[in-house]
Scaffold this motif. Structure first.
Motif, PDB file in Angstrom:
ATOM      1  N   LEU A   1      17.939  41.016  42.242  1.00  0.00           N
ATOM      2  CA  LEU A   1      18.618  41.190  42.008  1.00  0.00           C
ATOM      3  C   LEU A   1      17.959  42.540  41.039  1.00  0.00           C
ATOM      4  O   LEU A   1      18.629  43.457  40.946  1.00  0.00           O
TER       5      LEU A   1
ATOM      6  N   TRP B   1      21.531  42.102  34.927  1.00  0.00           N
ATOM      7  CA  TRP B   1      20.733  40.894  36.167  1.00  0.00           C
ATOM      8  C   TRP B   1      19.963  39.882  35.199  1.00  0.00           C
ATOM      9  O   TRP B   1      19.662  39.137  35.353  1.00  0.00           O
TER      10      TRP B   1
ATOM     11  N   PHE C   1      20.028  36.046  40.791  1.00  0.00           N
ATOM     12  CA  PHE C   1      19.555  37.013  39.904  1.00  0.00           C
ATOM     13  C   PHE C   1      18.339  37.500  39.666  1.00  0.00           C
ATOM     14  O   PHE C   1      18.431  39.029  39.465  1.00  0.00           O
TER      15      PHE C   1
END
Length: 386
Positions: free
Chosen positions: A373, A207, A370
């Protein structure tokens, strides 16, 4: 564990100096994008889309080489990869300085990108295997900023006086210098070959890679058009060139500051602030009609990515100590950069600078997702500073 000869590792003075040069030369696109696209438009007569495609050929080559090299980083003949990579890139750019047609320029850019990307992957993997990757990446990032000041001060005026081929001659000279310096390329100890080199990368590292790639795409979308945005808004070429020098001076600071703040800031939180801030600045650059607003946003635009990337480099090094993930740094940075110039040129020609602003907002939102995450996957371990 293999013991390195004194002065041969990445943390030695000589090792750091070589890594500084190899990092700057390999990351020259981060510095040169607006000059590169501007020279191809103004001196070679290409439109924005075709100029972007030529630069994209170099960046796609670098991405392909990085994707190939990263998984096998610990098995590569590193000295040969760096010396040979920058040597071949020097020859390709020397050839580009003699060419004028789109197919030849694009082909030579592709060759140069493949060669330089291989060398840069090994450079970044070696930095990732140093004693303190965050600190060393801050050092080489600061060196990139110092070199950028000289580049912006010297190269645009030389291009204006002697033509666009000067840019490719400068690239060729820099690549040749890096190839010679890399004859003393630092060695790394063998701990990662012995432990964990074949383990799958953690999802948090993936990520983080996607987030960095998204910010690199936003960087390339706006920065590759910086010269053309200024000219098309009615600012003079001299004003734009002066702004590039200011950008270089500002970019001296972010990596050094990131190094000093290593133990004070949470790297994930830095990324979560940097991604939307970058998008806001991209909108300001593309939408400003006055020189002051355009210049203020542009002067700090690249600094946001440089500051954030220093923290993420250290974080990824901790998530994957083998160096493989960091050997993919050129792919992280240049996948976005490869798409950016061609995509920005196509969008600008079809939807104008308003379209570029909307695209920057969308990419910034993706980068923020992203990084959120990363925070969820990495948990407390990822949130700690090194």
């Amino acid at each position: 564990m293999h013991i390195l000869p004194p002065g041969r590792g990445p943390d030695s003075g000589r090792g750091r100096a070589i890594l500084m040069l190899c990092h700057f030369v390999g990351m020259v696109d981060l510095v040169a994008l607006p000059v590169w696209v501007g020279a191809l438009v103004q001196h070679y007569g290409f439109d924005l889309e075709h100029a972007g495609m030529i630069v994209t050929a170099f960046l796609l080559g670098a991405v392909a080489a990085s994707l190939f090299a990263a998984p096998i980083f610990n098995r590569l003949p590193r000295l040969a990869c760096v010396v040979g990579g920058y040597g071949v890139a020097a020859l390709a750019f020397f050839g580009a300085a003699q060419a004028t047609s789109f197919p030849v320029l694009a082909g030579l850019h592709l060759v140069a990108g493949c060669a330089a990307g291989m060398a840069l992957s090994v450079t970044h993997g070696t930095i990732g295997r140093s004693g303190n990757p965050h600190k060393l990446f801050a050092i080489v990032g600061t060196a990139l900023g110092v070199a950028a000041v000289g580049f912006y001060a010297a190269v645009p005026p030389a291009i204006a006086a002697h033509g666009g081929s000067v840019l490719f001659k400068v690239f060729a000279g820099l690549m040749a210098l890096a190839a010679l310096a890399a004859l003393g390329f630092p060695q790394v100890a063998s701990r990662a070959e012995q432990a964990g080199a074949a383990a799958p990368l953690p999802r948090a590292a993936w990520w983080a890679i996607f987030g960095v790639s998204s910010m690199a795409l936003n960087q390339a979308l706006t920065y590759s058009m910086l010269d053309r945005v200024g000219i098309m808004r009615g600012f003079s070429q001299e004003q734009v060139n002066q702004l590039l020098v200011v950008c270089g001076l500002v970019n001296l600071l972010p990596a050094a500051i990131a190094g000093l703040l290593q133990k004070r800031l949470n790297p994930v939180r830095v990324a979560l602030v940097a991604a939307p801030l970058q998008a806001i600045l991209a909108v300001a650059i593309s939408q400003s009609t006055g020189y002051t607003g355009y210049a203020l946003a542009a002067s700090v635009y690249a600094a946001v990515l440089i500051f954030m990337h220093t923290f993420l480099f250290g974080l990824i090094a901790r998530l994957d100590p083998s160096g493989r993930a960091l050997a993919s740094t050129p792919a992280m940075m240049m996948t976005g950069s490869a798409i950016g110039p061609a995509l920005a040129g196509a969008v600008a020609m079809r939807a104008g600078f308003d379209g570029l602003a909307m695209l920057a907002v969308g990419v910034g939102a993706a980068a923020t997702l992203f990084f959120s995450l990363v925070a969820r996957r990495a948990g407390a371990a990822a949130a700690q500073t090194i």
